[in-house]
Design an enzyme around this catalytic site. Structure first.
Site, PDB file in Angstrom:
ATOM      1  N   HIS A   1       0.881  -1.178   0.000  1.00  0.00           N
ATOM      2  CA  HIS A   1       0.000   0.000   0.000  1.00  0.00           C
ATOM      3  C   HIS A   1       0.914   1.221   0.000  1.00  0.00           C
ATOM      4  CE1 HIS A   1      -3.622   2.333   1.438  1.00  0.00           C
ATOM      5  NE2 HIS A   1      -2.682   3.096   1.964  1.00  0.00           N
TER       6      HIS A   1
ATOM      7  N   HIS B   1       1.721   5.391  -0.778  1.00  0.00           N
ATOM      8  CA  HIS B   1       1.255   6.764  -0.958  1.00  0.00           C
ATOM      9  C   HIS B   1       2.270   7.511  -1.820  1.00  0.00           C
ATOM     10  CE1 HIS B   1      -1.971   7.284   2.366  1.00  0.00           C
ATOM     11  NE2 HIS B   1      -1.875   6.005   2.065  1.00  0.00           N
TER      12      HIS B   1
ATOM     13  N   CYS C   1      -3.142  11.304   4.678  1.00  0.00           N
ATOM     14  CA  CYS C   1      -2.924  10.948   6.077  1.00  0.00           C
ATOM     15  C   CYS C   1      -3.132  12.199   6.900  1.00  0.00           C
ATOM     16  CB  CYS C   1      -1.505  10.412   6.245  1.00  0.00           C
ATOM     17  SG  CYS C   1      -1.050  10.087   7.959  1.00  0.00           S
TER      18      CYS C   1
END
Lengths: 298, 298
Positions: free
Chosen positions: B204, B206, B237
């Site tokens: 995952h 970003h 975030c």
């Protein structure tokens, strides 16, 4: 990896050339000072294109007259023909960059000549530059794709690149002018060129479709150590109006430094340049690390 | 490379969870329909966190009641504890994702518990889910760095990941929660995990510092075939307020398809979703390919 990566800082030329706002000479010199303070040792500072065609670069002589020549920095000028070379010689650039577009259609729109005509002119310029002790790079533009022709055959790009090297270019730069490239192309181009030439290879990536850093790291992984980048990620291509520009120097520095490579730059020193450019240009710049901050913080 | 890459579409959950605007249930269902139409076969659709703590996800049951169950899509729900699992079972999710933060400080701020406490709770949830035939993933968050603690030791991440797999997780996802990772970390984590576990590995990423696509391609190069991505690149975030979010599904699709891999998605079908999300959220989304367009055009 423990390689040292050489970044050619292109924000004063490729970065500013396609912006809507034309910066005054003093602001360009301030940008050049800032990137030099951050560690730039090769700076593409000016273009000697015709002022009526590229008004943003009309003050090339004034910029070159204003840069600090005491710092050991190599200042480059973009040159397209003999007339430009004469100006470059008079302005005492340290290196020139001559562009030939692999796509014939793109080259005609960009330079009003066929690719073959531009290659011949480029090699003539290279010969003339070297006779004056000026380091000469040939950039093959649209090496990863053309907005008009679509795919540009690998063999065509490699043929031009090899002929540029054989014709005297001391460095060949393959440019993803419109930001369509992916790492498999970087590998094919690097391997193909290396199989036919020992000339130094440099890449110029745009982050238009978010593949720029991946392409840069792919090139580094293949042993390429010279890459173009632009502070703030400014630049772009007039044929891709909504697109982000060159890979941002700060984003590239972040990636390579966190991967354990060195660059001779100081990333923290460079970060404020994004705000300087944003204020000068009137819009936020695409670089990400200047927004998100470095990591770790200390 | 001829691999098939499986993208877990996380925009309805991780993407929307941290946006300022809370989308109505019908808009979430429209987003889920759009990504399903574009090819998503695993969709992280909801979170069963407490509604007072994560108001954007308060309608999890309504979302799950509204999704199309006839399309062979696996719908996932984020679950943090037994209470959430009970809701997930009642809502008939196909899979759950349980998060444990490798950074103890981050885990305490995020889940009000130590990492060890959260791992124990996660494994209890995994056992309970599997007893109901629900596929169970454990995500190790802050696996690439923590905004509070800085570097998170590789061994700590690997220890947690391996214990998650040994404790019953059918898949372990390593998350760069704050977008600080680089490909060398992807390699170290992948190699380290593979040396100790045969469990399926998922990442995952970003794109906070522009390394997301490079990390995704590095993982693929190492043989990882399951990656999270978010349509439009939405998400982010709360501890990195200026940062861009998850890697954009369209940007990842562009890169992997142009590199010759398949995904089962149709990129052209997905592109309008960026405008849909931009209109819903009231700001442009970070995805780049939706702005720049695919290449070649035809």
């Amino acid at each position: 990896m423990s390689a040292t990566i050489e970044i050619v800082e292109v924000s004063p030329r490729d970065g500013l050339q396609n912006e809507h706002v034309i910066l005054p000479t003093e602001a360009k010199l301030e940008l050049i000072r800032q990137v030099a303070d951050a560690g730039a040792r090769r700076i593409e500072a000016v273009s000697f294109a015709r002022a009526d065609l590229v008004p943003a670069m009309a003050d090339a002589e004034d910029v070159m007259a204003g840069v600090d020549r005491t710092r050991g920095i190599s200042y480059a000028g973009l040159v397209l023909n003999r007339r430009g070379l004469d100006r470059a010689i008079a302005a005492a650039v340290d290196e020139i960059n001559v562009v030939v577009c692999a796509s014939d259609t793109f080259n005609r729109r960009n330079q009003n000549a066929s690719t073959e005509e531009s290659l011949a002119a480029a090699l003539d310029v290279v010969t003339g530059a070297r006779a004056h002790g000026i380091f000469a790079t040939v950039t093959i533009a649209t090496a990863f794709g053309c907005p008009f022709e679509g795919e540009v055959p690998l063999e065509r790009v490699l043929d031009l690149a090899v002929r540029a090297a054989e014709g005297g270019a001391q460095e060949v730069c393959l440019a993803d002018t419109i930001g369509v490239g992916v790492p498999t192309q970087v590998r094919a181009l690097t391997d193909g060129f290396r199989a036919r030439s020992a000339a130094p290879l440099r890449f110029h990536f745009h982050n238009t479709r978010n593949t720029g850093i991946a392409n840069a790291l792919a090139a580094i992984d293949l042993g390429v150590t010279t890459l173009d980048a632009s502070a703030g990620g400014i630049g772009g291509c007039p044929f891709a109006p909504n697109a982000t520009g060159n890979i941002a120097t700060e984003d590239l520095l972040y990636a390579i430094e966190r991967m354990g490579m060195s660059s001779g730059w100081n990333l923290a020193t460079l970060l404020p340049t994004a705000d300087f450019l944003g204020a000068q240009l009137g819009h936020p710049v695409p670089a990400m690390v200047s927004k998100a901050g470095v990591f770790p913080n200390s």
